[in-house]
Design an enzyme around this catalytic site. Structure first.
Site, PDB file in Angstrom:
ATOM      1  N   GLY A   9       0.825  -1.196   0.000  1.00 23.15           N
ATOM      2  CA  GLY A   9       0.000   0.000   0.000  1.00 23.15           C
ATOM      3  C   GLY A   9       0.862   1.249   0.000  1.00 23.15           C
ATOM      4  O   GLY A   9       2.035   1.221  -0.387  1.00 23.15           O
ATOM      5  N   ASN A  95      -0.484  -0.585  12.041  1.00 23.48           N
ATOM      6  CA  ASN A  95      -0.895   0.111  13.264  1.00 23.48           C
ATOM      7  C   ASN A  95      -1.787  -0.770  14.130  1.00 23.48           C
ATOM      8  O   ASN A  95      -2.921  -0.411  14.454  1.00 23.48           O
ATOM      9  CB  ASN A  95      -1.617   1.415  12.914  1.00 23.48           C
ATOM     10  N   SER A 121       6.349   5.258  11.508  1.00 25.39           N
ATOM     11  CA  SER A 121       5.848   6.595  11.190  1.00 25.39           C
ATOM     12  C   SER A 121       6.684   7.178  10.060  1.00 25.39           C
ATOM     13  O   SER A 121       7.894   7.023  10.028  1.00 25.39           O
ATOM     14  CB  SER A 121       5.927   7.508  12.423  1.00 25.39           C
ATOM     15  N   GLY A 122       6.022   7.855   9.166  1.00 21.93           N
ATOM     16  CA  GLY A 122       6.732   8.456   8.035  1.00 21.93           C
ATOM     17  C   GLY A 122       5.810   8.765   6.881  1.00 21.93           C
ATOM     18  O   GLY A 122       6.109   9.597   6.033  1.00 21.93           O
ATOM     19  N   GLY A 123       4.676   8.051   6.843  1.00 23.45           N
ATOM     20  CA  GLY A 123       3.677   8.305   5.821  1.00 23.45           C
ATOM     21  C   GLY A 123       4.233   8.202   4.417  1.00 23.45           C
ATOM     22  O   GLY A 123       5.170   7.448   4.145  1.00 23.45           O
ATOM     23  N   LYS A 171       3.808   3.680  19.391  1.00 26.77           N
ATOM     24  CA  LYS A 171       3.267   4.279  18.160  1.00 26.77           C
ATOM     25  C   LYS A 171       1.838   4.767  18.391  1.00 26.77           C
ATOM     26  O   LYS A 171       1.433   5.802  17.834  1.00 26.77           O
ATOM     27  CB  LYS A 171       3.291   3.247  17.029  1.00 26.77           C
ATOM     28  N   HIS A 174       2.193   8.018  20.179  1.00 28.00           N
ATOM     29  CA  HIS A 174       2.714   8.939  19.168  1.00 28.00           C
ATOM     30  C   HIS A 174       1.573   9.506  18.329  1.00 28.00           C
ATOM     31  O   HIS A 174       1.482  10.712  18.097  1.00 28.00           O
ATOM     32  CB  HIS A 174       3.721   8.188  18.290  1.00 28.00           C
ATOM     33  N   ASN A 175       0.672   8.651  17.866  1.00 26.89           N
ATOM     34  CA  ASN A 175      -0.427   9.113  17.037  1.00 26.89           C
ATOM     35  C   ASN A 175      -1.449   9.910  17.837  1.00 26.89           C
ATOM     36  O   ASN A 175      -2.060  10.845  17.326  1.00 26.89           O
ATOM     37  CB  ASN A 175      -1.097   7.927  16.342  1.00 26.89           C
ATOM     38  N   GLU A 178      -0.072  13.256  18.025  1.00 28.42           N
ATOM     39  CA  GLU A 178      -0.251  13.861  16.693  1.00 28.42           C
ATOM     40  C   GLU A 178      -1.638  14.482  16.558  1.00 28.42           C
ATOM     41  O   GLU A 178      -1.786  15.582  16.008  1.00 28.42           O
ATOM     42  CB  GLU A 178      -0.035  12.775  15.640  1.00 28.42           C
ATOM     43  N   TYR A 179      -2.664  13.800  17.065  1.00 27.32           N
ATOM     44  CA  TYR A 179      -4.026  14.350  17.019  1.00 27.32           C
ATOM     45  C   TYR A 179      -4.075  15.723  17.695  1.00 27.32           C
ATOM     46  O   TYR A 179      -4.650  16.671  17.178  1.00 27.32           O
ATOM     47  CB  TYR A 179      -5.008  13.424  17.744  1.00 27.32           C
ATOM     48  N   ARG A 269     -12.603  15.359  15.913  1.00 28.91           N
ATOM     49  CA  ARG A 269     -12.651  14.626  14.646  1.00 28.91           C
ATOM     50  C   ARG A 269     -14.039  14.031  14.416  1.00 28.91           C
ATOM     51  O   ARG A 269     -14.551  14.048  13.301  1.00 28.91           O
ATOM     52  CB  ARG A 269     -11.592  13.527  14.617  1.00 28.91           C
TER      53      ARG A 269
END
Length: 298
Positions: A9, A95, A121-123, A171, A174-175, A178-179, A269
């Site tokens: 993906g 994830n 992480s890095g997208g 992770k 971490h996310n 990020e939110y 969100r």
């Protein structure tokens, strides 16, 4: 090193390319064959089935999964375990929930194999700048992955975070962070846009990344977004979530840790997905009832 990669993906495909560019041998499998063919054109060995992927790997094998969290990971493990042998290593780079990773580590270990959970992480920028990677598992298993990790990550960009589950737990948090960061930027820029001043938001984002205490990669991305579409007129304000924010807030509740910013950023969100929400209609009706304030008819 040789590595089998399942899942091509947005993240997995670029990871395959970065590994190939680093001189590693990649055997690539994806549910749809088009991505496999693309990866093969860049030097990967194609595998149209998981059986073919395993057959092309020399023992002891390393198979890295980059697939959606949840049932797909369990289904992949169900399929792979009978094909693999003692000493082989499975890596879940998606994830996944950290508790699922602990459960899977026990199951894989009972079969004589090793398991590592990798929070990546890095997208879509990982191919260019590298993937920050948090790993959970045994020391020896992480050491086996070091050549690939050194290629995938930027300098000092990966960490053995602890035993099974530690990679995906870190992770997850971490996310969650990020939110909160994204929500703070979003609210700040909305205030700027609503002000009496005709700010150039792209230039302001650029400025703030030059020595400001709020500088960050997210702010660099905001600058790019404003450059492409200054008023963000081309997109809807619909913000999805992929689970990690919910899990982070749930862990905070379970452990009695106050996390109001992370919780509110998650709920915001949810709010973004509502149009003319019922709660807002209740607020308007109450203001009309107690104060005679005007309401807008639908």
């Amino acid at each position: 090193m040789q590595i089998g990669l399942m899942g091509l993906g947005r993240m997995g495909y670029n990871m395959a390319l970065r590994l190939l560019q680093g001189g590693h041998e990649v055997v690539a499998y994806n549910r749809s064959s088009g991505k496999v063919e693309e990866a093969a054109r860049h030097g990967a060995k194609p595998a149209i089935t998981l059986e073919a992927l395993v057959a092309q790997l020399a023992a002891p094998r390393v198979v890295w999964l980059m697939i959606p969290a949840g049932p797909p990971v369990d289904a992949a493990i169900d399929h792979l375990l009978p094909l693999l042998a003692r000493g082989d290593l499975l890596v879940d780079g998606g994830n996944s929930n950290w508790r699922d990773s602990q459960r899977r580590a026990e199951r894989v270990s009972a079969a004589g194999l090793s398991f590592v959970d990798a929070g990546v992480s890095g997208g879509i920028w990982g191919l260019e700048v590298g993937y920050c990677t948090m790993l959970g598992g045994e020391v020896a298993d992480i050491a086996r992955l070091k050549p690939a990790l050194d290629t995938l990550a930027p300098t000092e960009g990966w960490l053995h975070a602890g035993p099974a589950g530690a990679g995906h737990f870190s992770k997850m948090v971490h996310n969650g962070i990020e939110y909160g960061m994204m929500q703070a930027y979003a609210e700040g820029f909305e205030i700027l846009k609503a002000s009496d001043f005709d700010y150039d938001l792209e230039k302001l984002a650029h400025l703030w990344n030059r020595g400001s205490v709020v500088r960050s990669w997210l702010l660099e991305l905001a600058e790019r977004a404003f450059a492409d579409d200054p008023g963000l007129e081309k997109i809807r304000g619909y913000v999805d979530d992929s689970g990690e924010g919910r899990w982070t807030v749930s862990e905070a509740i379970d452990r009695g840790v106050p996390a109001p910013v992370l919780a509110l950023s998650l709920f915001r969100r949810f709010r973004s997905r509502q149009e003319d929400s019922f709660s807002d209609r209740v607020l308007a009706a109450l203001r009309n009832q107690f104060g005679g304030h005007a309401v807008k008819e639908r």
